[in-house]
Design a protein around this motif. Sequence first.
Motif, PDB file in Angstrom:
ATOM      1  N   MET A 284      39.024 -21.028  54.257  1.00  0.00           N
ATOM      2  CA  MET A 284      40.188 -20.047  54.324  1.00  0.00           C
ATOM      3  C   MET A 284      40.572 -20.491  55.849  1.00  0.00           C
ATOM      4  N   PRO A 285      41.428 -21.432  56.011  1.00  0.00           N
ATOM      5  CA  PRO A 285      42.487 -21.841  57.675  1.00  0.00           C
ATOM      6  C   PRO A 285      42.624 -20.881  58.558  1.00  0.00           C
ATOM      7  N   VAL A 286      41.694 -21.197  59.537  1.00  0.00           N
ATOM      8  CA  VAL A 286      42.198 -20.058  60.758  1.00  0.00           C
ATOM      9  C   VAL A 286      43.243 -19.774  61.766  1.00  0.00           C
ATOM     10  N   ALA A 287      42.793 -18.093  61.430  1.00  0.00           N
ATOM     11  CA  ALA A 287      44.659 -18.329  61.990  1.00  0.00           C
ATOM     12  C   ALA A 287      44.800 -18.095  63.778  1.00  0.00           C
ATOM     13  N   VAL A 288      44.177 -17.152  63.953  1.00  0.00           N
ATOM     14  CA  VAL A 288      43.524 -16.718  65.454  1.00  0.00           C
ATOM     15  C   VAL A 288      42.378 -17.407  65.514  1.00  0.00           C
ATOM     16  N   LEU A 289      42.324 -17.544  66.908  1.00  0.00           N
ATOM     17  CA  LEU A 289      40.912 -18.078  67.667  1.00  0.00           C
ATOM     18  C   LEU A 289      40.956 -17.587  68.503  1.00  0.00           C
ATOM     19  N   LEU A 290      40.101 -16.515  68.941  1.00  0.00           N
ATOM     20  CA  LEU A 290      39.778 -15.166  69.913  1.00  0.00           C
ATOM     21  C   LEU A 290      38.999 -15.953  71.369  1.00  0.00           C
ATOM     22  N   PRO A 291      39.690 -16.002  72.412  1.00  0.00           N
ATOM     23  CA  PRO A 291      38.448 -16.757  73.701  1.00  0.00           C
ATOM     24  C   PRO A 291      37.591 -15.725  73.912  1.00  0.00           C
ATOM     25  N   ALA A 292      36.205 -15.727  74.739  1.00  0.00           N
ATOM     26  CA  ALA A 292      34.754 -15.004  74.620  1.00  0.00           C
ATOM     27  C   ALA A 292      35.565 -14.191  75.135  1.00  0.00           C
ATOM     28  N   ALA A 293      36.345 -13.940  76.335  1.00  0.00           N
ATOM     29  CA  ALA A 293      36.699 -12.554  77.119  1.00  0.00           C
ATOM     30  C   ALA A 293      37.613 -11.420  75.818  1.00  0.00           C
TER      31      ALA A 293
ATOM     32  N   GLY B 231      32.063 -24.219  64.064  1.00  0.00           N
ATOM     33  CA  GLY B 231      33.186 -25.237  63.543  1.00  0.00           C
ATOM     34  C   GLY B 231      32.240 -26.663  64.169  1.00  0.00           C
ATOM     35  N   ASP B 232      33.609 -28.096  64.368  1.00  0.00           N
ATOM     36  CA  ASP B 232      33.004 -28.841  65.170  1.00  0.00           C
ATOM     37  C   ASP B 232      33.466 -28.502  66.767  1.00  0.00           C
ATOM     38  N   ASP B 233      34.129 -27.937  66.775  1.00  0.00           N
ATOM     39  CA  ASP B 233      34.643 -27.317  68.912  1.00  0.00           C
ATOM     40  C   ASP B 233      34.072 -26.351  68.708  1.00  0.00           C
ATOM     41  N   GLY B 234      32.873 -25.662  67.596  1.00  0.00           N
ATOM     42  CA  GLY B 234      31.992 -24.782  68.781  1.00  0.00           C
ATOM     43  C   GLY B 234      32.432 -22.945  68.058  1.00  0.00           C
ATOM     44  N   ALA B 235      33.448 -23.063  68.124  1.00  0.00           N
ATOM     45  CA  ALA B 235      33.920 -21.901  67.203  1.00  0.00           C
ATOM     46  C   ALA B 235      33.113 -20.594  66.297  1.00  0.00           C
ATOM     47  N   VAL B 236      33.195 -19.836  66.196  1.00  0.00           N
ATOM     48  CA  VAL B 236      31.879 -19.677  64.804  1.00  0.00           C
ATOM     49  C   VAL B 236      33.235 -18.386  64.346  1.00  0.00           C
ATOM     50  N   THR B 237      33.154 -18.635  62.954  1.00  0.00           N
ATOM     51  CA  THR B 237      34.034 -17.619  61.577  1.00  0.00           C
ATOM     52  C   THR B 237      33.078 -17.420  61.007  1.00  0.00           C
ATOM     53  N   LEU B 238      34.387 -16.595  60.417  1.00  0.00           N
ATOM     54  CA  LEU B 238      32.915 -16.623  58.844  1.00  0.00           C
ATOM     55  C   LEU B 238      33.767 -16.741  57.485  1.00  0.00           C
ATOM     56  N   ASP B 239      32.191 -17.774  56.620  1.00  0.00           N
ATOM     57  CA  ASP B 239      32.771 -18.984  55.805  1.00  0.00           C
ATOM     58  C   ASP B 239      33.037 -17.988  54.723  1.00  0.00           C
ATOM     59  N   VAL B 240      34.492 -17.698  54.410  1.00  0.00           N
ATOM     60  CA  VAL B 240      34.458 -17.382  53.336  1.00  0.00           C
ATOM     61  C   VAL B 240      34.140 -17.697  51.684  1.00  0.00           C
ATOM     62  N   ALA B 241      33.753 -19.377  51.506  1.00  0.00           N
ATOM     63  CA  ALA B 241      33.854 -19.477  50.559  1.00  0.00           C
ATOM     64  C   ALA B 241      32.146 -19.318  50.313  1.00  0.00           C
ATOM     65  N   ALA B 242      31.495 -18.702  51.377  1.00  0.00           N
ATOM     66  CA  ALA B 242      29.862 -18.723  50.662  1.00  0.00           C
ATOM     67  C   ALA B 242      29.630 -17.020  51.240  1.00  0.00           C
TER      68      ALA B 242
END
Length: 296
Positions: free
Chosen positions: A1-10, A86-97
């Motif tokens: 699933m394409p990531v639509a939003v990248l939330l900063p840590a703050a 991801g390679d950039d260190g961002a964490v996201t839900l793995d929808v396929a899994a």
Amino acid sequence: MPVAVLLPAAEWTARAAAHDARVERWTAPHRERRRRGESHPVLDFLFTYYSETPSRLRRWHPGPGVALAPDGGPAPHAAWRWYATGDDGAVTLDVAAYLADRGDTVRFVRDLLAATAARPAQTGCLGLHEWAMVYRADERRHAVPLRLGRAGTDAVVESHPVRCSHFDAFRFFTPDAVGLNRLRPTRETQVAMEQPGCLHATMDLYKWAYKLSPAVPGELLADCFALAVEVRELDMRASPYDLADRGYAPVRIETPEGKAEYVAAQRGFAERAAPLRRRLVEVCDALLGARSTVGA
């Protein structure tokens, strides 16, 4: 699933903290009661009948298509099931899994909620399901006295039509009450019978939200839980139990005034539940749409 939003840590840490603080209003007293070995006839239901633990309820999830930036350090979600880094260190839900394990649940919940939303709300049940659960029975589900006594409680059931459409309430009817119900809900007919005026169908939005976890955003989970708390309070205030010493004034559904009070509250809850039900369907559609995209 394409990531639509990248939330900063703050942002994501603030949202996680706000979620924890919000649900702590209910989880902290429950933990304290459990530590003391005390029960609560109204609120325990939200942690016993509904199986989500307080610790899991306190976890905030971003939902599908949202990544948690690592600019303040890695998100704890990285160690949780169905998350990927991801390679950039961002964490996201793995929808396929997630769908590989939970796809059948997503489809069932989506079908049930969409079918329920498509029906008009029926508001004439008067909460008699709780009365039918103690009809002609020596034992009670709660260690609380009956407001009208044994004979008075049975008389209310016998003098009103019982129309319960919710299987998970109907299955707790006493044997003598089963035959009084004008409907015959079953697990197999659940999708075909649930309707949005039912208090239990509204409370169950919380169940479906945590059953879909971690794909449901924390804010939506908390919204469903908060509404379930209010509905549960009405459910028990309109029940045959005397909860006045617990601070719950009765809704006397055996009187014309109590009937009107109950129906008005039931309609209000149905209206408030509608957008939550719609948001849960949208989560399911987003997940299933992502599956189609991955498979294309």
